[in-house]
Design a protein around this motif. Structure first.
Motif, PDB file in Angstrom:
ATOM      1  N   VAL A 135       0.831  -1.248  -0.044  1.00  0.00           N
ATOM      2  CA  VAL A 135       0.097  -0.143  -0.071  1.00  0.00           C
ATOM      3  C   VAL A 135       0.964   1.135  -0.001  1.00  0.00           C
ATOM      4  N   LYS A 136       0.638   2.237  -1.048  1.00  0.00           N
ATOM      5  CA  LYS A 136       1.439   3.367  -0.880  1.00  0.00           C
ATOM      6  C   LYS A 136       0.362   4.594  -1.328  1.00  0.00           C
ATOM      7  N   PHE A 137       0.966   5.692  -0.640  1.00  0.00           N
ATOM      8  CA  PHE A 137       0.295   6.807  -1.084  1.00  0.00           C
ATOM      9  C   PHE A 137       1.071   7.998  -1.436  1.00  0.00           C
ATOM     10  N   PRO A 138       1.459   8.070  -2.714  1.00  0.00           N
ATOM     11  CA  PRO A 138       2.646   8.784  -3.302  1.00  0.00           C
ATOM     12  C   PRO A 138       2.118  10.588  -3.265  1.00  0.00           C
ATOM     13  N   ALA A 139       0.806  10.665  -3.207  1.00  0.00           N
ATOM     14  CA  ALA A 139       0.621  12.323  -3.195  1.00  0.00           C
ATOM     15  C   ALA A 139      -0.657  12.269  -2.329  1.00  0.00           C
ATOM     16  N   PRO A 140      -0.561  13.521  -1.763  1.00  0.00           N
ATOM     17  CA  PRO A 140      -2.013  13.633  -0.853  1.00  0.00           C
ATOM     18  C   PRO A 140      -3.082  13.916  -1.498  1.00  0.00           C
ATOM     19  N   VAL A 141      -4.109  13.745  -0.560  1.00  0.00           N
ATOM     20  CA  VAL A 141      -5.419  13.747  -1.287  1.00  0.00           C
ATOM     21  C   VAL A 141      -6.357  15.005  -0.441  1.00  0.00           C
ATOM     22  N   PHE A 142      -6.864  15.870  -0.791  1.00  0.00           N
ATOM     23  CA  PHE A 142      -7.663  17.020  -0.195  1.00  0.00           C
ATOM     24  C   PHE A 142      -8.966  17.093  -0.470  1.00  0.00           C
ATOM     25  N   HIS A 143      -9.650  17.677   0.218  1.00  0.00           N
ATOM     26  CA  HIS A 143     -10.982  17.988   0.061  1.00  0.00           C
ATOM     27  C   HIS A 143     -11.413  18.716  -1.253  1.00  0.00           C
ATOM     28  N   GLY A 144     -12.397  17.920  -1.904  1.00  0.00           N
ATOM     29  CA  GLY A 144     -12.667  18.359  -3.211  1.00  0.00           C
ATOM     30  C   GLY A 144     -11.701  17.917  -4.291  1.00  0.00           C
ATOM     31  N   ASP A 145     -10.868  16.965  -3.988  1.00  0.00           N
ATOM     32  CA  ASP A 145     -10.305  16.019  -5.062  1.00  0.00           C
ATOM     33  C   ASP A 145     -11.160  15.072  -5.807  1.00  0.00           C
ATOM     34  N   THR A 146     -11.160  15.061  -6.938  1.00  0.00           N
ATOM     35  CA  THR A 146     -12.064  13.776  -7.506  1.00  0.00           C
ATOM     36  C   THR A 146     -11.071  12.703  -7.834  1.00  0.00           C
ATOM     37  N   ILE A 147     -11.352  11.388  -7.395  1.00  0.00           N
ATOM     38  CA  ILE A 147     -10.636  10.334  -7.473  1.00  0.00           C
ATOM     39  C   ILE A 147     -11.216   9.361  -8.660  1.00  0.00           C
ATOM     40  N   GLU A 161      -2.008   3.472  -4.132  1.00  0.00           N
ATOM     41  CA  GLU A 161      -2.019   2.005  -4.914  1.00  0.00           C
ATOM     42  C   GLU A 161      -1.884   1.129  -4.065  1.00  0.00           C
ATOM     43  N   CYS A 162      -2.239   0.002  -4.475  1.00  0.00           N
ATOM     44  CA  CYS A 162      -2.112  -1.230  -3.486  1.00  0.00           C
ATOM     45  C   CYS A 162      -2.158  -2.626  -4.420  1.00  0.00           C
ATOM     46  N   SER A 163      -1.885  -3.583  -3.897  1.00  0.00           N
ATOM     47  CA  SER A 163      -2.023  -4.981  -4.588  1.00  0.00           C
ATOM     48  C   SER A 163      -3.388  -5.424  -3.562  1.00  0.00           C
ATOM     49  N   ARG A 164      -3.726  -6.508  -4.414  1.00  0.00           N
ATOM     50  CA  ARG A 164      -5.158  -6.901  -3.743  1.00  0.00           C
ATOM     51  C   ARG A 164      -5.152  -8.159  -4.102  1.00  0.00           C
ATOM     52  N   THR A 165      -5.245  -9.304  -3.400  1.00  0.00           N
ATOM     53  CA  THR A 165      -5.516 -10.782  -3.806  1.00  0.00           C
ATOM     54  C   THR A 165      -6.830 -11.292  -3.095  1.00  0.00           C
ATOM     55  N   MET A 166      -7.429 -11.934  -4.319  1.00  0.00           N
ATOM     56  CA  MET A 166      -8.911 -12.217  -4.085  1.00  0.00           C
ATOM     57  C   MET A 166      -9.075 -13.517  -4.509  1.00  0.00           C
ATOM     58  N   LEU A 167     -10.125 -14.278  -3.951  1.00  0.00           N
ATOM     59  CA  LEU A 167     -10.646 -15.526  -4.535  1.00  0.00           C
ATOM     60  C   LEU A 167     -12.024 -15.202  -5.128  1.00  0.00           C
ATOM     61  N   MET A 168     -11.969 -15.499  -6.570  1.00  0.00           N
ATOM     62  CA  MET A 168     -13.102 -15.287  -7.429  1.00  0.00           C
ATOM     63  C   MET A 168     -13.805 -16.644  -7.940  1.00  0.00           C
ATOM     64  N   GLN A 169     -15.395 -16.306  -8.183  1.00  0.00           N
ATOM     65  CA  GLN A 169     -15.858 -17.516  -8.684  1.00  0.00           C
ATOM     66  C   GLN A 169     -15.442 -17.758 -10.125  1.00  0.00           C
ATOM     67  N   GLY A 170     -15.249 -18.968 -10.455  1.00  0.00           N
ATOM     68  CA  GLY A 170     -15.318 -19.225 -11.760  1.00  0.00           C
ATOM     69  C   GLY A 170     -16.573 -19.044 -12.611  1.00  0.00           C
ATOM     70  N   HIS A 171     -16.853 -18.921 -13.786  1.00  0.00           N
ATOM     71  CA  HIS A 171     -17.930 -18.719 -14.590  1.00  0.00           C
ATOM     72  C   HIS A 171     -18.812 -19.954 -14.390  1.00  0.00           C
ATOM     73  N   PRO A 172     -20.171 -19.763 -13.903  1.00  0.00           N
ATOM     74  CA  PRO A 172     -21.138 -20.707 -13.722  1.00  0.00           C
ATOM     75  C   PRO A 172     -21.352 -21.788 -14.961  1.00  0.00           C
ATOM     76  N   THR A 173     -21.115 -21.473 -16.374  1.00  0.00           N
ATOM     77  CA  THR A 173     -21.166 -22.362 -17.139  1.00  0.00           C
ATOM     78  C   THR A 173     -19.939 -23.195 -17.378  1.00  0.00           C
ATOM     79  N   ALA A 174     -18.872 -22.670 -17.042  1.00  0.00           N
ATOM     80  CA  ALA A 174     -17.496 -23.434 -17.195  1.00  0.00           C
ATOM     81  C   ALA A 174     -17.745 -24.408 -16.144  1.00  0.00           C
ATOM     82  N   GLN A 175     -18.171 -24.327 -15.023  1.00  0.00           N
ATOM     83  CA  GLN A 175     -18.283 -25.200 -13.896  1.00  0.00           C
ATOM     84  C   GLN A 175     -19.184 -26.321 -14.148  1.00  0.00           C
ATOM     85  N   THR A 176     -20.072 -26.175 -15.101  1.00  0.00           N
ATOM     86  CA  THR A 176     -21.262 -27.077 -15.346  1.00  0.00           C
ATOM     87  C   THR A 176     -20.714 -28.121 -16.501  1.00  0.00           C
TER      88      THR A 176
END
Length: 162
Positions: free
Chosen positions: A96-108, A145-160
């Motif tokens: 997790v990194k915050f290379p620049a500050p965020v202020f009120h009124g900033d659009t992300i 910025e950050c990295s995020r690891t997730m457990l995701m569903q496979g597509h239902p048709t691929a499973q069947t």
């Protein structure tokens, strides 16, 4: 009922190839109220977020948006096009990194890049995906910025079909 109406908006494991970059459409302008509410809800007494007179004397000259709010917003902005209805679990966050500050009124705005994707060894039909989330302000500066690891569903048709 049309099956497309029931399909989750997020992407399934097989729809997240390594190298894919998803530029999320939803943006959010952060307000003073957002920052104060988040900061007080999370019991953070940091005067850089809450005390305008204190913040005025800082090198920033104004209150900073709580970085944990910026991180939460970054992940939240990714949900509709990445994990809505297809995420099983968040497995972890890293770098997790915050290379620049965020202020009120900033659009992300945010984007997500798929760094790794592999079939789960212990959960057939599911996959483990790691992304790099990046948040940008209205000037195009990376503010989080950050990295995020997730457990995701496979597509239902691929499973069947298997």
């Amino acid at each position: 009922m049309n099956a497309d109406l029931l399909r989750p908006q997020g992407r399934y494991f097989g729809e997240l190839p390594v190298g894919a970059v998803i530029r999320h459409r939803v943006t959010r302008t952060l307000t003073e109220s957002d920052n104060i509410l988040f900061t007080t809800l999370t019991m953070n007494p940091q005067p850089l977020h809450l005390d305008f007179e204190y913040a005025k004397q800082s090198e920033f000259g104004q209150p900073l948006v709580n970085s944990m709010m910026t991180l939460s917003l970054l992940v939240g902005l990714s949900v509709h096009e990445l994990t809505l209805g297809t995420l099983i679990a968040n497995l972890g966050f890293g770098e997790v990194k915050f290379p620049a500050p965020v202020f009120h009124g900033d659009t992300i705005r945010a984007e997500s890049e798929v760094l790794e994707a592999r079939a789960s060894k212990s959960r057939p039909g599911q996959g483990v995906v790691t992304v790099r989330h990046r948040a940008f302000n209205q000037r195009g500066e990376v503010v989080a910025e950050c990295s995020r690891t997730m457990l995701m569903q496979g597509h239902p048709t691929a499973q069947t079909e298997n």
